[in-house]
Design a protein around this motif. Structure first.
Motif, PDB file in Angstrom:
ATOM      1  N   CYS A 249       1.185  -1.698  -0.262  1.00  0.00           N
ATOM      2  CA  CYS A 249       0.093  -0.444   0.204  1.00  0.00           C
ATOM      3  C   CYS A 249       1.349   1.444   0.230  1.00  0.00           C
ATOM      4  O   CYS A 249       1.898   1.491   0.017  1.00  0.00           O
ATOM      5  CB  CYS A 249      -1.016   0.142   1.625  1.00  0.00           C
ATOM      6  N   GLY A 250       0.601   2.521  -0.077  1.00  0.00           N
ATOM      7  CA  GLY A 250       1.156   3.712   0.162  1.00  0.00           C
ATOM      8  C   GLY A 250       0.083   4.782  -0.737  1.00  0.00           C
ATOM      9  O   GLY A 250      -1.331   4.894  -0.601  1.00  0.00           O
ATOM     10  N   TYR A 251       1.592   5.244  -1.913  1.00  0.00           N
ATOM     11  CA  TYR A 251       0.375   7.113  -1.455  1.00  0.00           C
ATOM     12  C   TYR A 251       0.240   7.720  -2.937  1.00  0.00           C
ATOM     13  O   TYR A 251       1.669   7.429  -3.361  1.00  0.00           O
ATOM     14  CB  TYR A 251       0.817   8.073  -0.441  1.00  0.00           C
TER      15      TYR A 251
ATOM     16  N   THR B  25       5.266  -2.260   1.271  1.00  0.00           N
ATOM     17  CA  THR B  25       5.693  -3.788   0.392  1.00  0.00           C
ATOM     18  C   THR B  25       5.141  -5.071   0.976  1.00  0.00           C
ATOM     19  O   THR B  25       6.031  -5.288   1.535  1.00  0.00           O
ATOM     20  CB  THR B  25       7.149  -3.731  -0.034  1.00  0.00           C
ATOM     21  N   GLU B  26       4.624  -5.808  -0.510  1.00  0.00           N
ATOM     22  CA  GLU B  26       4.121  -7.230  -0.138  1.00  0.00           C
ATOM     23  C   GLU B  26       4.111  -7.743   2.161  1.00  0.00           C
ATOM     24  O   GLU B  26       5.236  -8.433   2.166  1.00  0.00           O
ATOM     25  CB  GLU B  26       5.108  -8.046  -0.617  1.00  0.00           C
ATOM     26  N   LEU B  27       3.173  -7.096   2.587  1.00  0.00           N
ATOM     27  CA  LEU B  27       3.706  -7.430   3.746  1.00  0.00           C
ATOM     28  C   LEU B  27       2.605  -8.692   4.129  1.00  0.00           C
ATOM     29  O   LEU B  27       1.090  -8.269   3.749  1.00  0.00           O
ATOM     30  CB  LEU B  27       3.108  -6.092   4.935  1.00  0.00           C
ATOM     31  N   SER B  28       3.126  -9.737   4.729  1.00  0.00           N
ATOM     32  CA  SER B  28       1.965 -11.109   5.315  1.00  0.00           C
ATOM     33  C   SER B  28       1.774 -10.979   7.354  1.00  0.00           C
ATOM     34  O   SER B  28       3.450 -10.793   7.430  1.00  0.00           O
ATOM     35  CB  SER B  28       2.626 -12.333   4.508  1.00  0.00           C
ATOM     36  N   LEU B  29       0.513 -11.269   7.220  1.00  0.00           N
ATOM     37  CA  LEU B  29       0.957 -11.205   9.227  1.00  0.00           C
ATOM     38  C   LEU B  29      -0.225 -11.763   9.388  1.00  0.00           C
ATOM     39  O   LEU B  29      -1.862 -11.332   8.516  1.00  0.00           O
ATOM     40  CB  LEU B  29       1.918 -10.108   9.504  1.00  0.00           C
ATOM     41  N   GLU B  30      -1.054 -11.767  11.237  1.00  0.00           N
ATOM     42  CA  GLU B  30      -1.489 -12.647  10.591  1.00  0.00           C
ATOM     43  C   GLU B  30      -1.704 -12.277  12.501  1.00  0.00           C
ATOM     44  O   GLU B  30      -1.301 -12.434  13.607  1.00  0.00           O
ATOM     45  CB  GLU B  30      -1.666 -13.973  11.000  1.00  0.00           C
ATOM     46  N   VAL B  31      -3.088 -11.629  13.304  1.00  0.00           N
ATOM     47  CA  VAL B  31      -3.189 -11.466  14.142  1.00  0.00           C
ATOM     48  C   VAL B  31      -4.536 -12.357  14.985  1.00  0.00           C
ATOM     49  O   VAL B  31      -5.713 -12.176  14.374  1.00  0.00           O
ATOM     50  CB  VAL B  31      -3.751  -9.884  14.522  1.00  0.00           C
TER      51      VAL B  31
ATOM     52  N   ASN C 274      11.080   5.165  12.236  1.00  0.00           N
ATOM     53  CA  ASN C 274      10.019   6.373  11.441  1.00  0.00           C
ATOM     54  C   ASN C 274      10.322   6.223   9.977  1.00  0.00           C
ATOM     55  O   ASN C 274      10.927   6.238   8.371  1.00  0.00           O
ATOM     56  CB  ASN C 274      11.247   7.606  11.617  1.00  0.00           C
ATOM     57  N   GLY C 275       9.148   6.172   9.801  1.00  0.00           N
ATOM     58  CA  GLY C 275       8.618   6.041   7.770  1.00  0.00           C
ATOM     59  C   GLY C 275       9.101   4.805   7.731  1.00  0.00           C
ATOM     60  O   GLY C 275       8.663   4.605   6.507  1.00  0.00           O
ATOM     61  N   ALA C 276       9.022   3.847   8.471  1.00  0.00           N
ATOM     62  CA  ALA C 276       9.014   2.332   8.026  1.00  0.00           C
ATOM     63  C   ALA C 276       8.096   1.846   7.187  1.00  0.00           C
ATOM     64  O   ALA C 276       8.269   0.729   6.327  1.00  0.00           O
ATOM     65  CB  ALA C 276       9.875   1.416   9.160  1.00  0.00           C
ATOM     66  N   GLY C 277       6.692   2.555   7.961  1.00  0.00           N
ATOM     67  CA  GLY C 277       5.311   1.824   6.958  1.00  0.00           C
ATOM     68  C   GLY C 277       4.281   1.498   8.155  1.00  0.00           C
ATOM     69  O   GLY C 277       3.788   1.212   7.232  1.00  0.00           O
ATOM     70  N   LYS C 278       4.844   1.864   9.430  1.00  0.00           N
ATOM     71  CA  LYS C 278       3.907   1.126  10.619  1.00  0.00           C
ATOM     72  C   LYS C 278       3.149   1.923  10.274  1.00  0.00           C
ATOM     73  O   LYS C 278       1.632   0.922  10.338  1.00  0.00           O
ATOM     74  CB  LYS C 278       4.701   1.130  11.599  1.00  0.00           C
ATOM     75  N   SER C 279       2.849   3.140  10.780  1.00  0.00           N
ATOM     76  CA  SER C 279       1.270   3.480  10.599  1.00  0.00           C
ATOM     77  C   SER C 279       0.340   3.427   9.225  1.00  0.00           C
ATOM     78  O   SER C 279      -0.895   3.723   9.897  1.00  0.00           O
ATOM     79  CB  SER C 279       1.508   5.054  10.462  1.00  0.00           C
ATOM     80  N   SER C 280       1.005   2.623   8.129  1.00  0.00           N
ATOM     81  CA  SER C 280       0.874   2.998   7.061  1.00  0.00           C
ATOM     82  C   SER C 280      -0.196   1.823   7.024  1.00  0.00           C
ATOM     83  O   SER C 280      -1.105   1.682   6.550  1.00  0.00           O
ATOM     84  CB  SER C 280       2.291   2.713   5.787  1.00  0.00           C
ATOM     85  N   THR C 281       0.794   0.650   7.379  1.00  0.00           N
ATOM     86  CA  THR C 281      -0.317  -0.608   7.756  1.00  0.00           C
ATOM     87  C   THR C 281      -1.426  -0.332   8.414  1.00  0.00           C
ATOM     88  O   THR C 281      -2.821  -1.535   7.889  1.00  0.00           O
ATOM     89  CB  THR C 281       1.166  -1.691   8.290  1.00  0.00           C
ATOM     90  N   LEU C 282      -1.302  -0.026   9.306  1.00  0.00           N
ATOM     91  CA  LEU C 282      -2.210   0.218  10.576  1.00  0.00           C
ATOM     92  C   LEU C 282      -3.443   1.053   9.624  1.00  0.00           C
ATOM     93  O   LEU C 282      -4.524   0.786   9.050  1.00  0.00           O
ATOM     94  CB  LEU C 282      -2.322   1.558  11.785  1.00  0.00           C
ATOM     95  N   MET C 283      -3.600   1.598   9.022  1.00  0.00           N
ATOM     96  CA  MET C 283      -4.223   3.019   8.986  1.00  0.00           C
ATOM     97  C   MET C 283      -4.567   2.205   6.936  1.00  0.00           C
ATOM     98  O   MET C 283      -6.446   2.511   6.293  1.00  0.00           O
ATOM     99  CB  MET C 283      -3.547   3.958   7.596  1.00  0.00           C
ATOM    100  N   ALA C 284      -4.051   1.624   6.677  1.00  0.00           N
ATOM    101  CA  ALA C 284      -4.650   0.747   5.671  1.00  0.00           C
ATOM    102  C   ALA C 284      -5.141  -0.981   5.739  1.00  0.00           C
ATOM    103  O   ALA C 284      -6.699  -0.581   5.388  1.00  0.00           O
ATOM    104  CB  ALA C 284      -2.724  -0.401   4.893  1.00  0.00           C
TER     105      ALA C 284
ATOM    106  N   LEU D 100      -6.875  -0.815  16.351  1.00  0.00           N
ATOM    107  CA  LEU D 100      -5.809  -0.381  15.597  1.00  0.00           C
ATOM    108  C   LEU D 100      -5.021   0.358  16.562  1.00  0.00           C
ATOM    109  O   LEU D 100      -6.174   1.358  16.561  1.00  0.00           O
ATOM    110  CB  LEU D 100      -5.799  -0.576  14.568  1.00  0.00           C
ATOM    111  N   ILE D 101      -3.594   0.329  16.950  1.00  0.00           N
ATOM    112  CA  ILE D 101      -3.504   1.560  17.959  1.00  0.00           C
ATOM    113  C   ILE D 101      -2.633   2.007  17.830  1.00  0.00           C
ATOM    114  O   ILE D 101      -1.279   1.207  17.578  1.00  0.00           O
ATOM    115  CB  ILE D 101      -3.783   0.843  19.600  1.00  0.00           C
ATOM    116  N   ASP D 102      -2.700   3.197  17.151  1.00  0.00           N
ATOM    117  CA  ASP D 102      -0.803   3.519  16.621  1.00  0.00           C
ATOM    118  C   ASP D 102       0.164   4.249  17.159  1.00  0.00           C
ATOM    119  O   ASP D 102      -0.620   5.641  18.286  1.00  0.00           O
ATOM    120  CB  ASP D 102      -1.000   3.805  15.475  1.00  0.00           C
TER     121      ASP D 102
END
Ligand SMILES: Nc1ncnc2c1ncn2[C@@H]1O[C@H](COP(=O)(O)OP(=O)(O)OP(=O)(O)O)[C@@H](O)[C@H]1O
Ligand SMILES: Nc1ncnc2c1ncn2[C@@H]1O[C@H](COP(=O)(O)OP(=O)(O)OP(=O)(O)O)[C@@H](O)[C@H]1O
Ligand SMILES: [Mg+2]
Ligand SMILES: [Mg+2]
Lengths: 235, 284, 286, 355, 260
Positions: free
Chosen positions: A9-11, A18-24, A36-46, A156-158
């Motif tokens: 995902c992105g802007y 990029t191609e992140l797979s995970l499971e909760v 910073n800027g690693a993409g954590k917030s972006s993942t949550l927002m996606a 989801l908590i950032d």
């Protein structure tokens, strides 16, 4: 409960993740950490439906919600306490909570307000105060409380501890642990790795939008390379 | 001749539109009161030449007076919050008309008539307007290419960041206002000596909106787009006499349609066309 | 000179301004669009209300039908014309809106004719005395409408869930959506309310003057702009106060300042003076 | 061929429509009677939106492309003043139907006006107020445009002769429709009469609000009120309003009667002064063309200068400057219509300036 | 050593928030100073106060002997400050090289009339290209900002600051968004520049790089200065370590143990 399947995902043309797979799984906590800027917030927002998904899938309860608008995701039980809190500053505490519970009935609202009050007694005397005029810690409590109003099954908590006093962080984490024990699944982003490791069941480390490490919290704590890569505090 | 007459209108309209393009297009300051400076130029020139002054002196004088008021308005506008600027400048437009209406020496409601003919004949007058329009086009193109244009660009995009690059935002804005309003004054003076009669209604809110429409329909900040839009929109009502009753309706729908289908204005349309033509050429 | 007369007249005028301007500020607050065509909707309300009254003979029925119908028209207007422009820079919507306003006035002229049309039997024309000031009933109705509708709106916005949702959307649309607020619906309701208020103002102005012309929206179009800026763009309460203040200032200005500036210029002189002292408007939080 | 510039779109479209209808009725009347010198008249109409900017190229086009024998302005003062210069330079006769600014005819000897000057109307109104009605304490309300100002100036220039004293003056703009503050203030002035210089669309709300505000003084006005729209809007409040105008609606003259019915048929509303002006201007043009006997523009000018025409707005002739000379009617609203009150024939008073 | 930039008693409040409370420190000529602290500590606010984007309620800022705390931003930049912001703000309509070239033309843009007199951009473009190369993104010269990843934009931002030929270069988290390799390369570039005589103030969360390159550290927490001096010594201070571990003085024992 939540599954990310090679999520990209992105802007605009820019890829934040990029191609992140995970499971909760149900009742577990996954901590996303990274610079910073690693993409954590972006993942949550996606996951919340606010960042354009460019590839891969988001599954919730095995249903593909990749294309669903944010509005319907909250009905499914996904609630967000975003980076920077993003409260409605011109609304009172009470009203912020009302918005939080907007996807539920008015009757549920009253019940949920009580639950939030029980969790954060500090908010109780301040229902009429404007959210924007509250202290950072109170705002963070309100942001979490607002998310809880939606009766989520996945929270989801950032940046939980951003700008919070140490004592307040303790309160927050105690609350999160209790909610987790009640069966709530949590996807958490945290700058303070110690805090994250303490509560998480699994840990995923992001760098430049890719998962560079993932495993159990115990393993993370014991892996000095990880600590060094992230914290730079080898000694 | 009729065509000459139309060409004259087009030429001073192009100058007027480009003058606003300097402020709104280049420097990013939306103005809804630009007709006031057009009016200041027209009145200055009218007063001066009806009083026996030379037409050739009237032009620079109109520019100077309009530029002076532009400086004052620009200075005041520096204080105003960004999204308030449009309405504030609109207020300036109303203050201008409101003031002129009450002033005997400006002819009040009745305006100033009997503006002497420049005495050079209709065709030379058109040529004069054309030469001046060409000069303003050249000036606009040059400004856009120069470091000033570069700095305007930066200010229009992000004032705060422009400051961190050492750009004196306030002075640039003032410069844009002074240049833009002075050129509006020139256009006003040319208008006054074309119609030979000025009255306040010619410089009202509608006129301010029309000129802003020219700039935005042309493609905000684009020189050639604005020239085309100004040349076309200024005489459109005359060209459309066949549409008779539906002329203004057509104008309104056109404004909306351009914004709806080509928010970048004529400029973006021209680029698209150009790309298609050159694309075909390389393909073929 | 009777000061209370001037004050009352100014307040009545201010109430008319308020009815028009509140809708404009609602639209700006939510969408950041300077909705010039709002004045066209005002005129539409006047035409529909007048024609319906002449047709049915009942002003009250015509009033209600018009307000509701024009409210729905406003929703359609948003859907057709503004929604596709939401992600464009603001000047795009501004010029589009001006284009729509011009087109609307022309359509009215072509459909209803350029000359004014009037109520066959204008109601509410009797005069009554209120606090020593003689007022037409129509004017009193205007004040009641402004107080009831805008007051109702304030209550709606302040107390109800939908009002809270509206304010949350203004504050942060993406977050509001992520808590289940239907942005499209909020925007529709917004346009419904704004257009209905404009229609109410349109009918009342038509009644007070007993004439409707295609260009009657011109003056409100720009004066309402001045008012919403004074009120601090997007602020309902500020708009109401600014509208009343402007009405009163114009009222006194018409008598005492007329040699210097005309009425429209007084409004803008006041605006500019205020902005020089408070660049953020009278009531802006931002 | 006669050129005709008039606003058909934009803010002035209503008057544009009236004047054009009036003019066309006249054209049809003339052509039905066989035209002029054996040729049918043709009106070439362009829309100037009442803007000088457009009036100039339109005048040029009419003169040079359409090669009209003469032009008529069915527009306001500003565009008319702008085109008058063009006509004068090209030496083509130009007749202004209802634009009132004094400078129009000063453009030169090719420009004429069939409407009465505001200053002349104003003088006549002063005579009406001071002499016929015997009112002495007067409030003047001035519409802020050339027309209103000229009326007020004319009124004040002779009012001393009739013992009139102006208690107070007020100004308002063409766009104003809310007169609450002015009405309150007038109430305090307590005048015998109010002389208003506005057009009907401003005047109707003004008079309504005066009456609603409890002001009982008689309202004296002028041509700008002349039309049924005024009564339609102002309703009861219109009763008793007295105006000085050129058209006598109770006239038995068949030309007037025919014009009135024809106008109503074509527009759906009753004839107004602007429509009558358009009619009269065309009639004058037709008479001039006939007298000149050709389409030679200089000949037409000379014919205009010496002509005397019986038009529906009275018997018209022009002075040296090209201003019209005619007597005036006084009309009053009674029972929901305009009716004959009296006439003003004071030739000296009604003489327009000739320079 | 003379202090090139010296800050004393700077206090900034936003409404009720005390972003900075009487913070002061000195930046000696030729220093490479690290300014660190937890999120919200007031680091960015400090840089914004130095560049004039925020008005401090109190305090003085002296650059090269001149008091600058009352000057507008562009004047301070003219006197030798160069800023690279935390939140990148490139000019969206200009390519990377145009962005940098605009800054490189600072001598021309300082005055509108001089700017009008000059049209040639050749020299500035060349310099801009050289700077983009220096920060390692010469390949992106002709790209528009929207097409660039944050790591690139960060470096455009740095190159833009460098193009101003500043005496003091203020860098707000330039390494964020860069991967480890890129980060250490850019950090090396900063060190090189510093060796060549540019004084640098560096805000950075990437502590490994900070510890590697900085020769002096200032630590902020909650708007107050809690550490100032040699990096190793400063980082040994328990208060500073606590601040970084997100735990305060009370109840932090557990966290500290875990970190050790
Ligand atoms: N609205 C946006 N538009 C464009 N790029 C964005 C936007 N938001 C974030 N990015 C970029 O996406 C990338 C990932 O950002 P994200 O916020 O997900 O990182 P993060 O890991 O949460 O970082 P942080 O620790 O700062 O919160 C960054 O390079 C960032 O610059
Ligand atoms: N405009 C503002 N209005 C109100 N508070 C503000 C404003 N700007 C900053 N603050 C507050 O001031 C404090 C310091 O902010 P600052 O941005 O300087 O932190 P920082 O040290 O740069 O943090 P980070 O490491 O996250 O960049 C924070 O609490 C912040 O919320
Ligand atoms: Mg983040
Ligand atoms: Mg910061």
């Amino acid at each position: 409960m939540l599954q990310l399947d090679r999520l990209t995902c992105g802007y605009g043309p820019f890829r934040a993740v990029t191609e992140l797979s995970l499971e909760v799984p149900d009742g577990s906590v996954l901590a996303l950490i990274g610079a910073n800027g690693a993409g954590k917030s972006s993942t949550l927002m996606a996951v919340a439906g606010h960042v354009a998904v460019m590839g891969g899938r988001v599954l919730f309860d095995d249903a593909d919600i990749t294309a669903e608008p944010a509005r319907s995701r909250v009905r499914r039980g996904i609630a967000l306490a975003p980076e920077g809190r993003r409260l409605f500053p011109d609304l009172t505490v009470q009203e912020n909570l009302t918005v939080g519970g907007y996807s539920r009935s008015q009757r549920a609202e009253a019940r949920n307000v009580e639950r939030v009050m029980a969790l954060f007694p500090r908010l109780e005397g301040r229902m009429k105060q404007l959210a924007g005029s509250m202290s950072g810690g109170e705002q963070q409590m309100l942001a979490i409380g607002r998310a809880l109003m939606a009766e989520p099954r996945l929270l989801l908590i950032d940046e939980v501890s951003l700008g919070l006093m140490p004592t307040v962080i303790d309160v927050c984490y105690a609350a999160l642990a209790r909610l987790r024990d009640d069966g709530l699944a949590i996807l958490l982003v945290e700058q303070s790795t110690q805090r994250a490791f303490d509560i998480a069941d699994t840990v995923c480390v992001l760098e430049s939008g890719r998962a560079v490490w993932s495993g159990t919290a115990e393993a993370a704590r014991e892996d000095p390379a990880l600590v060094e890569a992230y914290l730079g505090l080898a000694g | 001749m009729y065509e000459i007459s139309l060409l004259t209108v087009m030429c001073f309209s192009v100058i007027f539109a480009l003058s606003l393009n300097l402020i709104t297009g280049f420097c990013g300051q939306i103005s809804l009161g630009h007709a006031a400076f057009y009016g200041i130029g027209a009145y200055t020139a009218a007063l001066f030449t009806t009083d026996g002054g030379s037409f050739w002196l009237a032009l620079p004088l109109a520019m100077a007076v309009a530029g002076f008021f532009g400086f004052i308005v620009g200075f005041a506008s520096l204080r105003v919050r960004h999204d308030f600027l449009a309405i504030t400048t609109m207020g300036v437009g109303f203050l201008f008309t409101g003031f002129v209406r009450q002033q005997e020496f400006l002819g009040g409601e009745e305006g100033i008539a009997g503006i002497p003919d420049p005495g050079i004949g209709q065709i030379p007058y058109m040529l004069l307007c054309a030469v001046l329009a060409a000069a303003v086009i050249a000036f606009s193109l040059y400004v856009k290419r120069s470091w000033m244009g570069h700095a305007f660009d930066a200010i229009a995009t992000d004032e705060d960041t422009a400051r961190t690059l050492g750009i004196d935002v306030a002075r640039y804005k003032l410069t844009a206002f002074v240049f833009g309003t002075a050129l509006a004054g020139l256009a006003g003076a040319l208008f006054a000596h074309y119609v030979k009669f000025v009255e306040v209604e010619s410089f009202d809110f509608i006129e301010s909106i029309s000129v802003l429409a020219m700039v935005i329909v042309g493609g905000i900040g684009s020189v050639w787009g604005v020239v085309v839009a100004a040349a076309f929109l200024s005489v459109m009502p005359l060209l459309l006499q066949v549409f008779a009753d539906f002329k203004l309706l057509f104008y309104g729908v056109l404004l909306f349609a351009v914004m709806y289908f080509a928010p970048g204005g004529i400029d973006s349309l021209m680029r698209m066309l150009w790309r298609r033509i050159s694309g075909r050429r390389t393909a073929g | 000179m009777n000061y209370s007369d001037l004050l009352v007249q100014g307040l009545v005028e201010g109430c008319i301004y308020a009815l028009i301007a509140v809708g404009l500020t609602l639209v700006y607050g939510l969408l950041r669009i300077l909705h010039i065509a709002h004045a066209g909707i005002f005129t539409l309300g006047a035409y529909v209300g007048l024609l319906l009254t002449n047709e049915t003979g009942s002003f009250a029925a015509a009033f209600v039908i018009t307000v509701v119908a024009v409210g729905f028209f406003g929703m359609a207007f948003y859907r057709l014309f503004y929604e596709p422009l939401l992600d464009k820079p603001p000047h795009v919507a501004l010029i589009a809106s001006i284009g729509l306003f011009v087109a609307m006035e022309e359509i009215y002229r072509i459909v209803f004719g350029a000359t004014s049309i009037s109520f066959l039997a204008p109601p509410l024309k009797e005069t009554v005395e209120v606090a020593g000031v003689r007022l037409e009933e129509g004017r009193i109705v205007v004040v009641i409408l402004a107080v009831v509708l805008i007051g109702g709106l304030a209550v709606l916005a302040g107390r109800t869930r939908i009002g809270i949702a509206w304010r949350a959307t203004v504050s942060d649309a993406a977050m509001a959506e992520s808590f289940g607020i239907d942005l499209a619906r909020v925007r529709y309701i917004n346009f419904f309310v704004a257009s209905a208020l404009a229609a109410a103002a349109g009918i009342m102005v038509a009644l007070l003057l007993n004439q409707v012309i295609p260009t009657m929206g011109g003056v409100p179009a720009y004066k309402a702009l001045a008012i919403i800026v004074l009120g601090g763009l997007g602020n309902v309460k500020g708009t109401l106060i600014a509208a009343l203040a402007l009405g009163v200032i114009e009222s006194f200005g018409t008598i005492y300042l007329d040699d210097v500036l005309d009425r429209d210029a007084i409004a803008f002189a006041f605006l500019i003076a205020v902005l020089m002292i408070r660049p953020q408007g009278l009531f802006s939080r931002r | 061929k006669i050129g005709f510039n008039t606003p058909q779109t934009g803010f002035a479209a209503a008057d544009g429509k009236s004047v054009l209808t009036g003019a066309q009725i006249a054209i049809d009347t003339v052509n039905a009677a066989g035209g002029v010198n054996g040729k049918k008249l043709e009106l070439i109409v362009y829309d100037d939106q009442a803007k000088p900017k457009f009036a100039v190229p339109i005048a040029t086009k009419l003169i040079q492309q359409d090669k009209v024998a003469m032009g008529i302005s069915g527009s306001y003062s500003a565009p008319t003043r702008a085109s008058a210069g063009v006509y004068q330079n090209a030496k083509v006769p130009y007749v202004s139907a209802f634009a009132v600014h004094p400078d129009i005819t000063r453009a030169g000897n090719y420009v004429f006006r069939t409407g009465i000057l505001g200053s002349v109307l104003g003088k006549a109104a002063a005579k009406l107020v001071g002499e016929k009605l015997g009112k002495k304490r007067v409030v003047i309300t001035i519409m802020k445009n050339d027309y209103g100002k000229a009326l007020a100036a004319g009124f004040k220039s002779v009012m001393a002769n009739y013992g009139i004293q102006v208690v107070k003056e007020y100004q308002y703009s063409l766009r104003d429709r809310q007169f609450g503050p002015i009405v309150s203030s007038i109430k305090g002035d307590n005048p015998d009469a109010i002389f208003d210089t506005g057009y009907w669309f401003v005047a109707a709300p003004f008079v309504s609000q005066l009456r609603a505000g409890g002001v009982k003084a008689v309202v004296v006005a002028q041509e700008g009120y002349d039309g049924v729209k005024f009564i339609e809007i102002a309703k009861k409040a219109a009763e008793g309003v007295i105006i000085v105008t050129a058209l006598d609606r109770d006239s038995k003259d068949p030309a007037v009667r025919k014009f009135m019915t024809e106008f109503k048929k074509r527009t759906g509303y009753g004839a107004d002064m602007v429509g009558a002006s358009g009619h009269a201007a065309v009639m004058v043009a037709a008479a001039a063309l006939k007298k000149a006997g050709s389409t030679d523009r200089a000949a037409i000018r000379d014919a205009l200068a010496t002509i005397k025409v019986d038009a529906i707005t009275g018997t018209l002739s022009f002075n040296k400057l090209g201003e019209v000379q005619k007597s005036l009617k006084v009309q009053e609203v009674r029972g929901g219509g305009w009716h004959y009150h009296s006439e003003i024939t004071d030739a000296k008073l009604l003489t327009p300036p000739d320079k | 050593m003379d202090a090139l930039l010296s800050i004393t008693g700077v206090t900034v409040r936003f409404g009720g928030v005390d972003a900075l409370t009487e913070v002061g420190f000195e930046v000696p000529e030729g220093a490479l100073l690290g300014l660190i602290g937890p999120n919200g500590a007031g680091k960015t606010t400090m840089l914004r106060a130095v560049t004039g984007m925020v008005r401090p309620q109190a305090g003085s800022i002296v650059l090269d002997g001149a008091e600058i705390s009352r000057l507008p931003t562009h004047r301070r930049v003219g006197l030798g400050l160069g800023l690279s912001q935390q939140i990148v703000r490139p000019f969206a309509g200009m390519t990377a090289v145009e962005n940098v070239a605009l800054a490189a033309g600072y001598a021309k843009t300082a005055d509108p009339l001089r700017a009008l007199a000059a049209a040639s951009r050749q020299a500035e473009r060349e310099r801009a290209l050289a700077l983009l190369d220096l920060v390692g993104i010469a390949d992106a010269a002709e790209s528009l900002p929207a097409e660039l990843p944050l790591g690139y934009l960060k470096r455009v931002e740095v190159a833009r600051a460098l193009a101003l030929d500043p005496k003091v270069l203020l860098l707000d988290e330039p390494l964020a968004g860069l991967n480890t390799n890129e980060a250490s390369r850019l950090a090396d570039t900063v060190v090189d520049l510093n060796r060549q005589g540019t004084t640098v103030v560096l805000i950075e969360h990437n502590l490994s790089e900070v510890m590697r390159v900085c020769r002096h550290l200032v630590v902020l927490d909650n708007g107050r200065k809690i550490g100032d001096g040699d990096p190793a010594e400063v980082m040994a201070d328990p208060a500073v370590r606590d601040a970084y571990l997100g735990a305060g003085s009370e109840g932090s024992g557990e966290a500290r143990d875990a970190a050790a």
